[in-house]
Write an enzyme that holds these catalytic residues in place. Structure first.
Site, PDB file in Angstrom:
ATOM      1  N   GLU A 233     -26.980 -14.288 -15.094  1.00 28.90           N
ATOM      2  CA  GLU A 233     -27.645 -13.349 -14.192  1.00 28.90           C
ATOM      3  C   GLU A 233     -28.452 -14.095 -13.126  1.00 28.90           C
ATOM      4  O   GLU A 233     -28.392 -13.756 -11.938  1.00 28.90           O
ATOM      5  CB  GLU A 233     -28.550 -12.416 -14.991  1.00 28.90           C
TER       6      GLU A 233
ATOM      7  N   ARG B 129     -33.647  -5.824  22.222  1.00 36.80           N
ATOM      8  CA  ARG B 129     -34.944  -5.175  22.402  1.00 36.80           C
ATOM      9  C   ARG B 129     -35.731  -5.924  23.477  1.00 36.80           C
ATOM     10  O   ARG B 129     -35.989  -7.133  23.349  1.00 36.80           O
ATOM     11  CB  ARG B 129     -35.709  -5.181  21.078  1.00 36.80           C
TER      12      ARG B 129
ATOM     13  N   GLN C 132     -41.230 -17.228  21.477  1.00 32.39           N
ATOM     14  CA  GLN C 132     -41.177 -18.234  20.419  1.00 32.39           C
ATOM     15  C   GLN C 132     -41.584 -17.656  19.066  1.00 32.39           C
ATOM     16  O   GLN C 132     -41.017 -18.027  18.029  1.00 32.39           O
ATOM     17  CB  GLN C 132     -42.097 -19.407  20.782  1.00 32.39           C
TER      18      GLN C 132
END
Length: 382
Positions: free
Chosen positions: A245, A271, A282
């Site tokens: 797992e 955007r 930055q």
């Protein structure tokens, strides 16, 4: 170790992504809101072999090696936006199917594996208890000798797939004086066994399409054929489940990280604020650069851990390292994705807030981050 995709692995990855995008993403916002586990989608996954990836073909599986399994689960996490469904599939496969395959008797394999692989049966792994949590040594569920079988009393909590499971790997104390190593036995038990009941289903922060709840055992009798592995050998069964797992569940997280990275890049390019795309700032570019670094490091750790499952005697250290690093990278990436999206990231329709809610659990289930650090520390002799 060469982790370049073979032609077969490339095809597996491509087909898994196509399948997930085409079949598993419809109405995911609604399913999450209503906390719906879809048995129909479970069956669709079974048709392409997800539930039986490493199991030999003789028992209904796909017979993939561990590294190829990791690559398929990574592709599933990348293509499927339903984090709860992916988690339920992994819990079923890695903590129930794999222990039956690796520790089951021939009769148990032939009785249960075909149904577990073809989607007929849903599996669960039941070890956590209300008062034990990460401390498995304080387990209170007891299995006492009764005639030639066992009488089991106790309860388990936070059991993934518990409310819908048809069969469960259940751990109980059989010889208290021996402790967890030697005194705990794993049992493979069908949910319609008298005395077996599913308790309350829990509401939770994320992974809402994956049902989690209690299992209660009241004077439940099981025959000797229900023992999975050896009497007193529950720790070995548990170790197998956790190694698989922790190594392979995080592979699905790698796919999610890659999807979130691409989502963030796309949004940052389109955007505009203050006359330019926000990716030109930055502060945003550095967040996304960090996501890329975390993705590549997470993938290498996940692949190495998967490879070592079948090439080393013990992969527990690698499993702990991979689980710790990848889960924390997923959580950080999901949070930064919300930040990149700003106010829109906080809204349900953009689907990144759900990714963040789902990611929180990754540092808790299958052993918390603190437990993974403890394991790593012990391997280092601390």
């Amino acid at each position: 170790m060469d982790f370049a995709y073979s032609d077969e692995q490339k095809l597996l990855r491509e087909n898994t992504i196509k399948f997930a995008r085409a079949s598993l993403n419809a109405h995911v916002v609604e399913r999450d809101r209503e906390q719906v586990f879809s048995r129909d989608l479970w069956q669709e996954c079974a048709k392409v072999g997800i539930q039986g990836l490493p199991v030999p073909e003789a028992y209904g599986g796909t017979a993939l090696d561990a590294l190829s399994c990791a690559m398929v689960l990574e592709a599933l996490g990348y293509g499927c936006r339903d984090g709860g469904l992916v988690f339920s599939l992994c819990a079923h496969l890695l903590a129930c199917v794999v222990p039956v395959w690796r520790h089951g008797s021939e009769e148990q394999k032939r009785r249960y594996l075909p149904g577990l692989c073809d989607g007929t049966l849903i599996g669960a792994h039941a070890i956590t208890e209300p008062d034990s949590g990460s401390d498995s040594f304080s387990m209170r569920t007891r299995a006492e000798r009764d005639r030639d079988g066992w009488r089991i009393n106790g309860s388990k909590t936070f059991i993934s797939n518990g409310p819908v499971a048809d069969v469960a790997v259940v751990f109980a104390v059989t010889e208290p004086a021996k402790g967890f190593h030697g005194g705990v036995t794993a049992f493979l038990i069908e949910s319609d066994t008298p005395g077996f009941s599913a308790g309350q289903k829990f509401e939770k922060l994320g992974l809402r399409t994956s049902p989690v709840g209690e299992l209660v055992f009241t004077d439940m009798y099981v025959p000797p054929s229900a023992v999975l592995g050896q009497v007193g050998g529950g720790s070995a069964v548990f170790s197998t489940a956790m190694d698989w797992e922790r190594c392979l569940l995080v592979a699905s997280h790698v796919g999610t990280i890659e999807r979130l990275l691409e989502t963030s890049i796309s949004y940052a390019r389109t955007r505009n604020q203050f006359g330019q795309a926000i990716g030109k700032f930055q502060a945003i570019a550095h967040k996304i650069a960090d996501m890329k670094v975390q993705l590549e490091a997470a993938r290498l750790l996940a692949y190495r851990a998967a490879w070592r499952l079948e090439n080393l005697r013990n992969a527990s250290l690698d499993a702990a390292i991979a689980k710790l690093m990848v889960s924390e990278s997923l959580l950080k990436t999901a949070l930064e994705t919300v930040h990149v999206h700003g106010g829109y990231g906080y809204m349900v329709e953009y689907e990144v807030e759900r990714a963040l809610r789902d990611a929180v659990g990754s540092t808790i289930y299958s052993g918390t981050s603190e437990m993974q650090r403890n394991i790593i520390g012990r391997w280092l002799g601390l």
